[in-house]
Motif scaffolding. Sequence first.
Motif, PDB file in Angstrom:
ATOM      1  N   CYS A   4       1.179   7.940  -1.803  1.00  0.00           N
ATOM      2  CA  CYS A   4      -0.030   7.111  -1.826  1.00  0.00           C
ATOM      3  C   CYS A   4      -0.381   6.625  -0.413  1.00  0.00           C
ATOM      4  CB  CYS A   4       0.199   5.923  -2.767  1.00  0.00           C
ATOM      5  SG  CYS A   4      -1.121   4.710  -2.704  1.00  0.00           S
ATOM      6  N   ILE A   5      -1.612   6.907   0.033  1.00  0.00           N
ATOM      7  CA  ILE A   5      -1.973   6.547   1.410  1.00  0.00           C
ATOM      8  C   ILE A   5      -1.995   5.034   1.621  1.00  0.00           C
ATOM      9  CG2 ILE A   5      -3.179   8.665   2.109  1.00  0.00           C
ATOM     10  CD1 ILE A   5      -5.805   7.317   1.540  1.00  0.00           C
ATOM     11  N   GLY A  12       3.257   0.634   6.973  1.00  0.00           N
ATOM     12  CA  GLY A  12       3.032   0.849   8.406  1.00  0.00           C
ATOM     13  C   GLY A  12       3.193   2.300   8.815  1.00  0.00           C
ATOM     14  N   GLU A  13       3.305   3.211   7.835  1.00  0.00           N
ATOM     15  CA  GLU A  13       3.466   4.636   8.148  1.00  0.00           C
ATOM     16  C   GLU A  13       2.138   5.284   8.540  1.00  0.00           C
ATOM     17  OE1 GLU A  13       7.176   4.995   5.008  1.00  0.00           O
ATOM     18  OE2 GLU A  13       5.450   6.309   4.728  1.00  0.00           O
ATOM     19  N   ILE A  14       1.039   4.664   8.094  1.00  0.00           N
ATOM     20  CA  ILE A  14      -0.300   5.057   8.549  1.00  0.00           C
ATOM     21  C   ILE A  14      -0.885   3.801   9.202  1.00  0.00           C
ATOM     22  CG2 ILE A  14      -2.639   5.712   7.833  1.00  0.00           C
ATOM     23  CD1 ILE A  14      -1.422   7.277   5.513  1.00  0.00           C
ATOM     24  N   PRO A  15      -1.406   3.925  10.425  1.00  0.00           N
ATOM     25  CA  PRO A  15      -1.940   2.733  11.094  1.00  0.00           C
ATOM     26  C   PRO A  15      -3.225   2.227  10.437  1.00  0.00           C
ATOM     27  CG  PRO A  15      -2.261   4.688  12.459  1.00  0.00           C
ATOM     28  CD  PRO A  15      -1.513   5.139  11.240  1.00  0.00           C
ATOM     29  N   SER A  16      -3.452   0.933  10.543  1.00  0.00           N
ATOM     30  CA  SER A  16      -4.696   0.354  10.027  1.00  0.00           C
ATOM     31  C   SER A  16      -5.053  -0.847  10.893  1.00  0.00           C
ATOM     32  CB  SER A  16      -4.520  -0.095   8.576  1.00  0.00           C
ATOM     33  OG  SER A  16      -3.629  -1.186   8.508  1.00  0.00           O
ATOM     34  N   GLU A  17      -6.332  -1.193  10.853  1.00  0.00           N
ATOM     35  CA  GLU A  17      -6.790  -2.396  11.565  1.00  0.00           C
ATOM     36  C   GLU A  17      -6.709  -3.568  10.602  1.00  0.00           C
ATOM     37  OE1 GLU A  17     -10.172  -2.497  14.394  1.00  0.00           O
ATOM     38  OE2 GLU A  17     -10.473  -0.451  13.692  1.00  0.00           O
ATOM     39  N   LYS A  18      -5.600  -4.301  10.677  1.00  0.00           N
ATOM     40  CA  LYS A  18      -5.349  -5.374   9.719  1.00  0.00           C
ATOM     41  C   LYS A  18      -6.279  -6.566   9.928  1.00  0.00           C
ATOM     42  CE  LYS A  18      -0.512  -4.322   9.076  1.00  0.00           C
ATOM     43  NZ  LYS A  18       0.875  -4.726   9.263  1.00  0.00           N
ATOM     44  N   VAL A  19      -6.714  -7.118   8.811  1.00  0.00           N
ATOM     45  CA  VAL A  19      -7.579  -8.290   8.831  1.00  0.00           C
ATOM     46  C   VAL A  19      -6.814  -9.502   8.293  1.00  0.00           C
ATOM     47  CG1 VAL A  19      -9.715  -9.255   7.875  1.00  0.00           C
ATOM     48  CG2 VAL A  19      -9.646  -6.860   8.555  1.00  0.00           C
ATOM     49  N   PRO A  43      -3.369  -4.996  -3.219  1.00  0.00           N
ATOM     50  CA  PRO A  43      -2.054  -5.576  -3.473  1.00  0.00           C
ATOM     51  C   PRO A  43      -1.001  -4.689  -2.808  1.00  0.00           C
ATOM     52  CG  PRO A  43      -2.814  -4.416  -5.431  1.00  0.00           C
ATOM     53  CD  PRO A  43      -3.918  -4.309  -4.404  1.00  0.00           C
ATOM     54  N   LYS A  44       0.084  -5.280  -2.346  1.00  0.00           N
ATOM     55  CA  LYS A  44       1.155  -4.456  -1.775  1.00  0.00           C
ATOM     56  C   LYS A  44       1.838  -3.636  -2.871  1.00  0.00           C
ATOM     57  CE  LYS A  44       1.970  -6.883   2.500  1.00  0.00           C
ATOM     58  NZ  LYS A  44       2.898  -7.639   3.367  1.00  0.00           N
ATOM     59  N   LYS A  45       1.820  -4.191  -4.080  1.00  0.00           N
ATOM     60  CA  LYS A  45       2.377  -3.460  -5.227  1.00  0.00           C
ATOM     61  C   LYS A  45       1.469  -2.271  -5.568  1.00  0.00           C
ATOM     62  CE  LYS A  45       3.215  -4.181 -10.183  1.00  0.00           C
ATOM     63  NZ  LYS A  45       3.072  -5.119 -11.324  1.00  0.00           N
ATOM     64  N   HIS A  46       2.061  -1.120  -5.836  1.00  0.00           N
ATOM     65  CA  HIS A  46       1.262   0.039  -6.221  1.00  0.00           C
ATOM     66  C   HIS A  46       0.795  -0.100  -7.668  1.00  0.00           C
ATOM     67  CE1 HIS A  46      -0.232   4.179  -6.154  1.00  0.00           C
ATOM     68  NE2 HIS A  46       0.155   4.200  -7.417  1.00  0.00           N
ATOM     69  N   ILE A  47      -0.507  -0.325  -7.823  1.00  0.00           N
ATOM     70  CA  ILE A  47      -1.140  -0.325  -9.150  1.00  0.00           C
ATOM     71  C   ILE A  47      -2.284   0.665  -9.011  1.00  0.00           C
ATOM     72  CG2 ILE A  47      -2.426  -1.690 -10.859  1.00  0.00           C
ATOM     73  CD1 ILE A  47      -1.158  -4.239  -9.477  1.00  0.00           C
ATOM     74  N   GLU A  48      -2.345   1.643  -9.924  1.00  0.00           N
ATOM     75  CA  GLU A  48      -3.296   2.726  -9.712  1.00  0.00           C
ATOM     76  C   GLU A  48      -4.760   2.291  -9.814  1.00  0.00           C
ATOM     77  OE1 GLU A  48      -1.397   6.471 -11.010  1.00  0.00           O
ATOM     78  OE2 GLU A  48      -3.451   7.033 -11.533  1.00  0.00           O
ATOM     79  N   GLY A  93     -16.401   6.503  -8.574  1.00  0.00           N
ATOM     80  CA  GLY A  93     -16.233   6.752  -7.145  1.00  0.00           C
ATOM     81  C   GLY A  93     -14.884   6.352  -6.583  1.00  0.00           C
ATOM     82  N   GLN A  94     -13.898   6.121  -7.467  1.00  0.00           N
ATOM     83  CA  GLN A  94     -12.556   5.797  -6.935  1.00  0.00           C
ATOM     84  C   GLN A  94     -11.921   7.061  -6.366  1.00  0.00           C
ATOM     85  OE1 GLN A  94      -9.694   4.073  -9.684  1.00  0.00           O
ATOM     86  NE2 GLN A  94      -8.262   3.599  -8.019  1.00  0.00           N
ATOM     87  N   THR A  95     -11.607   7.017  -5.075  1.00  0.00           N
ATOM     88  CA  THR A  95     -11.005   8.188  -4.425  1.00  0.00           C
ATOM     89  C   THR A  95      -9.550   7.952  -4.062  1.00  0.00           C
ATOM     90  OG1 THR A  95     -11.817   7.447  -2.268  1.00  0.00           O
ATOM     91  CG2 THR A  95     -13.198   9.008  -3.472  1.00  0.00           C
ATOM     92  N   VAL A  96      -9.145   6.692  -3.993  1.00  0.00           N
ATOM     93  CA  VAL A  96      -7.743   6.383  -3.670  1.00  0.00           C
ATOM     94  C   VAL A  96      -7.116   5.688  -4.879  1.00  0.00           C
ATOM     95  CG1 VAL A  96      -6.169   5.144  -2.129  1.00  0.00           C
ATOM     96  CG2 VAL A  96      -8.265   6.157  -1.202  1.00  0.00           C
ATOM     97  N   PRO A  97      -6.100   6.316  -5.485  1.00  0.00           N
ATOM     98  CA  PRO A  97      -5.521   5.769  -6.707  1.00  0.00           C
ATOM     99  C   PRO A  97      -4.498   4.652  -6.450  1.00  0.00           C
ATOM    100  CG  PRO A  97      -4.557   7.916  -6.262  1.00  0.00           C
ATOM    101  CD  PRO A  97      -5.540   7.649  -5.150  1.00  0.00           C
ATOM    102  N   HIS A  98      -4.945   3.639  -5.722  1.00  0.00           N
ATOM    103  CA  HIS A  98      -4.176   2.397  -5.504  1.00  0.00           C
ATOM    104  C   HIS A  98      -5.260   1.323  -5.521  1.00  0.00           C
ATOM    105  CE1 HIS A  98      -0.837   0.099  -3.135  1.00  0.00           C
ATOM    106  NE2 HIS A  98      -1.831  -0.764  -3.382  1.00  0.00           N
ATOM    107  N   ILE A  99      -5.222   0.454  -6.503  1.00  0.00           N
ATOM    108  CA  ILE A  99      -6.322  -0.494  -6.730  1.00  0.00           C
ATOM    109  C   ILE A  99      -6.696  -1.215  -5.426  1.00  0.00           C
ATOM    110  CG2 ILE A  99      -4.884  -2.457  -7.447  1.00  0.00           C
ATOM    111  CD1 ILE A  99      -6.938  -3.067  -9.623  1.00  0.00           C
TER     112      ILE A  99
END
Length: 114
Positions: A4-5, A12-19, A43-48, A93-99
């Motif tokens: 899951c991306i 932290g395995e993929i960089p992001s601009e944290k807010v 959420p940090k918890k993986h919920i699809e 239009g959900q493309t990433v299966p992590h809520i």
Amino acid sequence: MEECIFCKIVKGEIPSEKVYEDDMVLSFKDIEPAAPVHVLIIPKKHIESINDLTEEDSNIIAHIYLVAKQIAEKLDLVETGYRIVTNCGEEAGQTVPHIHFHLLGGRPFKWPPG
Ligand code: 5GP
Ligand code: ZN
């Protein structure tokens, strides 16, 4: 979730601009912004998706809205307004299966959405 991306972004395995970040949630800028302000709150918890929420996730979802309010204040969106969107499933239009919750602002939005 191994592949899951958004879990990778949490780790932290993929960089992001944290807010915003705390124990429960992470917020970062969308890589393809659809508005001058476009951040994702997850959420940090993986919920699809919304379909996978259970009673025990209620506190996470409530917390996400309070975090959204805080971010909207920080980014000066309170006066002008902003939109929070969660797409659930393919046709929506959900493309990433992590809520995730899109927080969009900085321009007017139409209703109903396309
Ligand atoms: P959805 O289409 O599932 O509602 O939203 C997924 C969002 O995640 C899209 O707006 C897309 O631009 C964003 N996104 C996809 N991959 C990445 C990434 O690797 N990094 C960031 N920051 N955003 C991403
Ligand atoms: Zn995930």
